[in-house]
Design a protein around this motif. Structure first.
Motif, PDB file in Angstrom:
ATOM      1  N   ASN A   4       0.863  -1.162   0.000  1.00 32.16           N
ATOM      2  CA  ASN A   4       0.000   0.000   0.000  1.00 32.16           C
ATOM      3  C   ASN A   4       0.913   1.230   0.000  1.00 32.16           C
ATOM      4  N   TYR A   5       1.237   1.735  -1.186  1.00 32.33           N
ATOM      5  CA  TYR A   5       2.196   2.823  -1.317  1.00 32.33           C
ATOM      6  C   TYR A   5       1.724   4.107  -0.651  1.00 32.33           C
ATOM      7  N   ASN A   6       0.431   4.366  -0.677  1.00 32.47           N
ATOM      8  CA  ASN A   6      -0.098   5.567  -0.046  1.00 32.47           C
ATOM      9  C   ASN A   6       0.156   5.534   1.462  1.00 32.47           C
ATOM     10  N   GLU A   7      -0.114   4.402   2.093  1.00 34.40           N
ATOM     11  CA  GLU A   7       0.111   4.264   3.532  1.00 34.40           C
ATOM     12  C   GLU A   7       1.605   4.304   3.854  1.00 34.40           C
ATOM     13  N   LEU A   8       2.409   3.678   3.021  1.00 30.62           N
ATOM     14  CA  LEU A   8       3.862   3.703   3.214  1.00 30.62           C
ATOM     15  C   LEU A   8       4.395   5.127   3.137  1.00 30.62           C
ATOM     16  N   PHE A   9       3.910   5.902   2.163  1.00 30.38           N
ATOM     17  CA  PHE A   9       4.329   7.300   2.030  1.00 30.38           C
ATOM     18  C   PHE A   9       3.933   8.112   3.257  1.00 30.38           C
ATOM     19  N   LYS A  10       2.714   7.906   3.748  1.00 30.55           N
ATOM     20  CA  LYS A  10       2.258   8.620   4.946  1.00 30.55           C
ATOM     21  C   LYS A  10       3.147   8.308   6.145  1.00 30.55           C
ATOM     22  N   GLN A  11       3.530   7.044   6.297  1.00 23.85           N
ATOM     23  CA  GLN A  11       4.384   6.655   7.410  1.00 23.85           C
ATOM     24  C   GLN A  11       5.768   7.298   7.292  1.00 23.85           C
ATOM     25  N   ALA A  13       6.536  10.046   5.633  1.00 23.64           N
ATOM     26  CA  ALA A  13       6.403  11.493   5.775  1.00 23.64           C
ATOM     27  C   ALA A  13       6.230  11.909   7.231  1.00 23.64           C
ATOM     28  N   ALA A  14       5.730  11.012   8.061  1.00 20.11           N
ATOM     29  CA  ALA A  14       5.490  11.340   9.463  1.00 20.11           C
ATOM     30  C   ALA A  14       6.723  11.150  10.344  1.00 20.11           C
ATOM     31  N   THR A  15       7.807  10.642   9.784  1.00 22.86           N
ATOM     32  CA  THR A  15       9.000  10.410  10.607  1.00 22.86           C
ATOM     33  C   THR A  15       9.641  11.738  11.004  1.00 22.86           C
ATOM     34  N   PRO A  16      10.265  11.789  12.158  1.00 23.55           N
ATOM     35  CA  PRO A  16      10.910  13.030  12.614  1.00 23.55           C
ATOM     36  C   PRO A  16      12.014  13.511  11.672  1.00 23.55           C
ATOM     37  N   GLN A  17      12.701  12.587  11.025  1.00 21.13           N
ATOM     38  CA  GLN A  17      13.774  12.973  10.113  1.00 21.13           C
ATOM     39  C   GLN A  17      13.240  13.748   8.910  1.00 21.13           C
ATOM     40  N   VAL A  18      12.133  13.290   8.365  1.00 22.93           N
ATOM     41  CA  VAL A  18      11.531  13.975   7.210  1.00 22.93           C
ATOM     42  C   VAL A  18      10.961  15.317   7.641  1.00 22.93           C
ATOM     43  N   GLN A  19      10.312  15.357   8.786  1.00 24.91           N
ATOM     44  CA  GLN A  19       9.768  16.614   9.306  1.00 24.91           C
ATOM     45  C   GLN A  19      10.893  17.637   9.506  1.00 24.91           C
ATOM     46  N   GLU A  66      -3.170  20.672   7.677  1.00 22.21           N
ATOM     47  CA  GLU A  66      -4.421  20.095   7.204  1.00 22.21           C
ATOM     48  C   GLU A  66      -4.432  20.014   5.686  1.00 22.21           C
ATOM     49  N   GLY A  67      -5.108  19.019   5.181  1.00 19.74           N
ATOM     50  CA  GLY A  67      -5.298  18.900   3.744  1.00 19.74           C
ATOM     51  C   GLY A  67      -4.091  18.377   2.987  1.00 19.74           C
ATOM     52  N   THR A  68      -3.130  17.814   3.694  1.00 21.29           N
ATOM     53  CA  THR A  68      -1.962  17.272   3.007  1.00 21.29           C
ATOM     54  C   THR A  68      -1.502  16.018   3.744  1.00 21.29           C
ATOM     55  N   ASN A  69      -1.013  15.050   2.993  1.00 22.33           N
ATOM     56  CA  ASN A  69      -0.480  13.840   3.616  1.00 22.33           C
ATOM     57  C   ASN A  69       1.044  13.820   3.536  1.00 22.33           C
TER      58      ASN A  69
END
Length: 100
Positions: A4-11, A13-19, A66-69
């Motif tokens: 599930n690439y969408n869920e993988l991308f969300k995970q 993107a939520a990592t502290p390193q990416v933030q 809001e409005g972005t993954n």
């Protein structure tokens, strides 16, 4: 089994390193904007009224929540002459190229 690439991308993107990386890039863009337009922080009394929300930051970095993954930082130049200065000098375009 399929990914599930969408869920993988969300995970990811939520990592502290990416933030942290997106915040760092936005701050670098802020510095480049200030280098490209050193007078950006010079505002007249009438120009001060342009900052209507009470904040005194001319170049503001905010996180879109809001409005972005994906992690998004919004860099805003809140100066009454920003559009004119961009049209004459291309300072925003050049600053974005500097950080890219």
């Amino acid at each position: 089994m399929s990914l599930n690439y969408n869920e993988l991308f969300k995970q990811m993107a939520a990592t502290p390193q990416v933030q942290a990386a997106t915040k760092k890039k936005a701050e670098k863009l802020r510095r480049m904007l200030e280098i490209r337009w050193p007078e950006v922080h010079e505002l007249s009394k009438s120009g001060q009224r342009f900052l209507d929300d009470g904040g005194d930051e001319i170049i503001r970095v905010t996180e879109a929540t809001e409005g972005t993954n994906r992690p998004v930082q919004i860099v805003t130049v809140r100066h009454p002459r920003a559009v004119e200065h961009q049209a004459n000098t291309g300072f925003v375009t050049k600053a974005v190229k500097d950080v890219s």
